[in-house]
Every structure is written in structure tokens, then in C-alpha cells.
Motif scaffolding. Structure first.
Motif, PDB file in Angstrom:
ATOM      1  N   HIS A 251      31.234 120.410  48.792  1.00 50.88           N
ATOM      2  CA  HIS A 251      32.250 119.369  48.597  1.00 50.88           C
ATOM      3  C   HIS A 251      32.103 118.720  47.222  1.00 50.88           C
ATOM      4  O   HIS A 251      33.103 118.484  46.520  1.00 50.88           O
ATOM      5  N   SER A 367      32.140 112.851  51.276  1.00 51.28           N
ATOM      6  CA  SER A 367      33.459 112.309  51.575  1.00 51.28           C
ATOM      7  C   SER A 367      33.432 111.099  52.492  1.00 51.28           C
ATOM      8  O   SER A 367      34.457 110.449  52.686  1.00 51.28           O
ATOM      9  N   ARG A 399      34.610 110.289  45.718  1.00 44.22           N
ATOM     10  CA  ARG A 399      34.133 110.881  46.966  1.00 44.22           C
ATOM     11  C   ARG A 399      35.175 111.770  47.620  1.00 44.22           C
ATOM     12  O   ARG A 399      34.843 112.583  48.470  1.00 44.22           O
ATOM     13  N   ASP A 400      36.438 111.579  47.236  1.00 43.48           N
ATOM     14  CA  ASP A 400      37.509 112.296  47.912  1.00 43.48           C
ATOM     15  C   ASP A 400      38.440 112.931  46.881  1.00 43.48           C
ATOM     16  O   ASP A 400      38.530 112.468  45.743  1.00 43.48           O
ATOM     17  N   ARG A 401      39.135 113.989  47.310  1.00 39.16           N
ATOM     18  CA  ARG A 401      40.043 114.679  46.399  1.00 39.16           C
ATOM     19  C   ARG A 401      41.122 113.751  45.854  1.00 39.16           C
ATOM     20  O   ARG A 401      41.527 113.853  44.694  1.00 39.16           O
ATOM     21  N   SER A 402      41.602 112.848  46.699  1.00 35.68           N
ATOM     22  CA  SER A 402      42.693 111.970  46.282  1.00 35.68           C
ATOM     23  C   SER A 402      42.282 111.015  45.175  1.00 35.68           C
ATOM     24  O   SER A 402      43.137 110.423  44.513  1.00 35.68           O
TER      25      SER A 402
END
Length: 423
Positions: A251, A367, A399-402
């Protein structure tokens, strides 16, 4: 000659109307593009797509008369005037609080091509502090005045040069002046019969010669001529430093690669010949090609100083700081071998940062939770101390794709000359 561009786009509107709409609603469309890009994969950014903007951005500009006295005849209407909103019976527009009640607006959906989407997304991004230290050769093209020509576009006619050449031609050919003919005609009115016949013949000859020698001849017309010449631009190199050690989960590596893929698209789209150097590291660093950087497997321990040392060696051998604008973007989970932090700090403060225009650090995490809740890693703490001492570092956590798109936009957004990079 008028040229009308009637090429069609996917919306079946003329290209000129489409571009006029984009210019008028640019701010709304840019905001819609940024919101739409947050939920996309990197590869999907290059495919364009559909965005939505509020209907209030569709209003056409128009002139309105304010004040004064007007007489109007409105047959069958005693209540409304131009500009009033007519109430609708039944269900309200868009989403309402209850069926048949309320007032809202539907969104206007607009399809952008791949080039339009990417251009709008990257419109206000740039490499910070791009100093033109040494100009590269033949990096672009510019328009340069190159004298005059006997043919060209009517818009490029040089009136002063044309009139000057026409005057020179009339003088050389001894074209009769209107004043000379007028003097002879005045003399003809008062002369005797013996002189009259000679004046008539002379006046006729002068008028015939004037008709044969035009005031402006096509050979007199000159057009301003332009040529494209090489236009020098600044040289720049971007170092991409990515941690691929065993502590980096899939990730985390995915987040880092998405950031670098977006950086790659940005550089290739906005700058014609910016060099990109890919360095990945575990407990040792190596310069790799693009395919290996994004897709090659690797694992091992972590020594951040190995990547910084590799960057320093490459700068010293191939990119003289006096000639190149040097940038670096580092992505890591923040883990580092304990004794290596001092070496990495010394390399940054003494070797890397003094010759760099911009150094960005992206720390990736798992994430679960928010990026702001991530505990400070050893590498983050080191960079925080360096930045507190005045080092030109920009640091972000994801921490996140967005979160990739907002962070990338925040790091590379266009800033004023005196505005400093946000921490």
C-alpha cells in the motif's frame, strides 16, 4: 479571407464555441476537475472525462439598462418583467426537502477531452523558483521580426514602408503632381487663343501619364515578415528518490508510485526537456530507468543516506549547480537505521539543499486513520529539525489514494515571488 473552424467535438458544438465556454467558466471547470481527480487513478487522469459545474456558472453576460424612464407594452402580463424567475408547479428542480417543494439547481455536466482535462488540472502548477541560470540551446521556438516581404497576410501590411516605396517610384518615374495639372488648368482659363491649344495638349499628356503611373502599385506593397527562432529556456533536473525497503508495504509503495506517476505527467506535460533521474534505495541506492522504478521488485534494509549520496554523486558528475536548476522529491515510510540519520542530515545540509531549488518529502503510511494522526517517524523528526533551522524543505504525509492529488497540488502550486513554501 475568413476561415471558419467547424470541427466538431464530442458535444457536437463548434470548437470555437467550446473554447469560449471554457474560458468563461474556467474557474468553475478547474474546481470541478480537481474534485473529479481526487477519486481517480493516475492513468485515468490522462483519459479526460465528465465533470459537473453548477448552473449559475452558465449565465451569459449581457448589458442591462439601469435607471431612466421606459415605456413598455407587456400584453397579457401584469406581474412579471424580464429577469424574473417563474415559479414551477409540481416537483421542484433538483433535490428538494419534500416532494413537490423546495428549490435547487441541477448540475451542468460537461465532457472534457484528455488534453483539456490534463491542461486544466496542471494549469496553476509549476516548478518552484525556476531560475534561468544557464539557458539550454534550442529548447523552444519564438517569433522574431525578419524584415519585409513582397507577399504575405493583409494583416501584416507595413503601411509606412509601402507608402515610402510608392513615393520613391512616383518620383523616379516623374509622375505629374496634381498641383502641376491644377496650375496649368488655371492658366488655361486666362490664356489667349494662341497659347490655349498648347496648354490643352500638355494637360492631356500629363493626365494620361498620371493614369499610367498609379499612386500605389502592387510592387510597392510590403509585408512584415516573421521567422521562428530557437528560444532558450531554463535547464532543470528532477531527482525522484523512492524507498523500496522491506518496511514499505504494498500500500505504501502504491501511494509513492502514484505520487511519482503524477509528478512524471506534470513534468512531461508542462516542460519540454526537463531531465528526470530515478533513484530507488533499500540499504543501498541505484539509479534505474523509468520501467524499473515503477515496476521492478526490490526489498531489503533501509539507509536513506545511500539515496542522498547517490543524488550528490550524480549532481557532481552530470549536473553542475551553476548550470542546472536542481529539484528532488523523496517518498518513504520514515523508517531509517538509527545511526544513519546523522549521516543523512549532514548530506542534506552540506551537499543537497545548498544546490537545490526545491526539496519535497512525502511520508506514506497505512490506510487506517488520518494522515495528520500519523506518529512522527525518525526521518520526519530529522527533517523537522532541519526545517526549523531554516532548511528549504516541504513535507507532507499521506495515507490514502484520495490524498495524493491535494498534496501534489499543494506542493507544486504556483506561488508569488515573495511567498515562501508552506511547511
Amino acid at each position: 479571407m475568413h476561415i471558419v473552424d467547424r470541427r466538431l467535438n464530442p458535444g457536437s458544438k463548434s470548437l470555437e464555441n467550446r473554447q469560449r465556454f471554457l474560458r468563461r467558466a474556467k474557474a468553475l471547470v478547474k474546481n470541478a476537475v480537481k474534485k473529479s481527480s481526487e477519486g481517480r487513478d493516475i492513468k485515468d487522469v490522462l483519459e479526460g472525462g465528465e465533470v459537473s459545474i453548477p448552473l449559475d456558472g452558465m449565465d451569459e453576460p449581457r448589458f442591462r439598462r439601469e435607471g431612466g424612464t421606459r415605456d413598455m407594452v407587456l400584453p397579457g402580463n401584469k406581474k412579471f418583467i424580464e429577469g424574473d424567475i417563474l415559479p414551477r408547479s409540481g416537483q421542484g428542480r433538483g433535490r428538494a426537502s419534500k416532494p413537490g417543494e423546495g428549490d435547487s439547481e441541477d448540475a451542468f455536466r460537461f465532457v472534457l477531452s484528455r488534453d483539456e482535462f490534463v491542461d486544466l488540472f496542471l494549469d496553476d502548477l509549476e516548478l518552484p523558483d525556476l531560475a534561468k541560470r544557464k539557458l539550454a540551446q534550442a529548447e523552444g521556438e519564438g517569433i522574431h521580426r525578419a524584415g519585409y516581404a513582397t507577399s504575405g497576410s493583409p494583416a501584416n501590411i507595413s503601411v509606412s514602408r509601402t507608402v515610402r516605396l510608392a513615393l520613391a517610384r512616383r518620383v523616379a518615374l516623374r509622375r505629374p503632381r496634381p498641383e502641376q495639372i491644377a496650375e496649368l488648368e488655371a492658366e488655361l482659363a486666362d490664356c489667349d487663343e494662341d497659347r490655349r491649344a498648347g496648354l490643352i495638349t500638355e494637360i492631356a499628356a500629363l493626365k494620361a501619364k498620371a493614369r499610367r503611373i498609379p499612386f500605389i502599385d502592387p510592387i510597392d506593397i510590403r509585408y512584415r515578415r516573421f521567422e521562428t527562432l530557437p528560444k532558450p529556456v531554463a535547464q532543470a533536473v528532477m531527482f525522484c528518490l523512492m524507498d523500496v525497503s522491506g518496511s514499505m508495504t504494498e500500500h505504501m509503495k502504491d501511494l509513492a508510485k502514484r505520487f511519482y506517476m503524477l509528478l512524471y505527467v506534470f513534468l512531461k506535460r508542462r516542460y519540454r526537456h526537463v531531465e528526470i533521474v530515478f533513484i530507488r534505495h533499500t540499504d543501498r541506492a541505484e539509479e534505474v530507468d523509468e520501467n524499473t522504478f515503477f515496476h521492478g521488485p526490490a526489498s531489503g534494509g533501509t539507509l536513506v543516506s545511500s539515496a542522498l549520496q547517490a543524488m550528490h554523486d550524480i549532481v557532481r558528475s552530470r549536473f553542475r549547480p551553476a548550470d542546472w536548476n536542481i529539484y528532488a522529491a523523496q517518498a518513504s515510510d520514515g523508517d531509517n537505521f538509527g545511526s544513519d540519520s546523522e549521516i543523512a542530515g549532514r548530506l542534506l545540509t552540506e551537499m543537497i539543499l545548498p544546490v537545490s531549488q526545491f526539496f519535497a518529502y512525502l511520508e506514506v503510511g497505512e490506510s487506517d486513520g488520518n494522515a495528520f494522526d500519523m506518529p512522527d517517524s525518525s526521518l520526519w523528526s530529522l527533517y523537522e529539525r532541519l526545517r526549523a533551522n531554516g532548511a528549504p524543505l516541504s513535507m507532507r504525509k499521506v495515507r490514502d489514494r484520495s490524498e495524493i492529488f491535494p498534496v501534489f497540488h499543494d506542493l507544486f502550486q504556483r506561488r508569488g515571488k515573495q511567498e515562501k513554501t508552506a511547511p
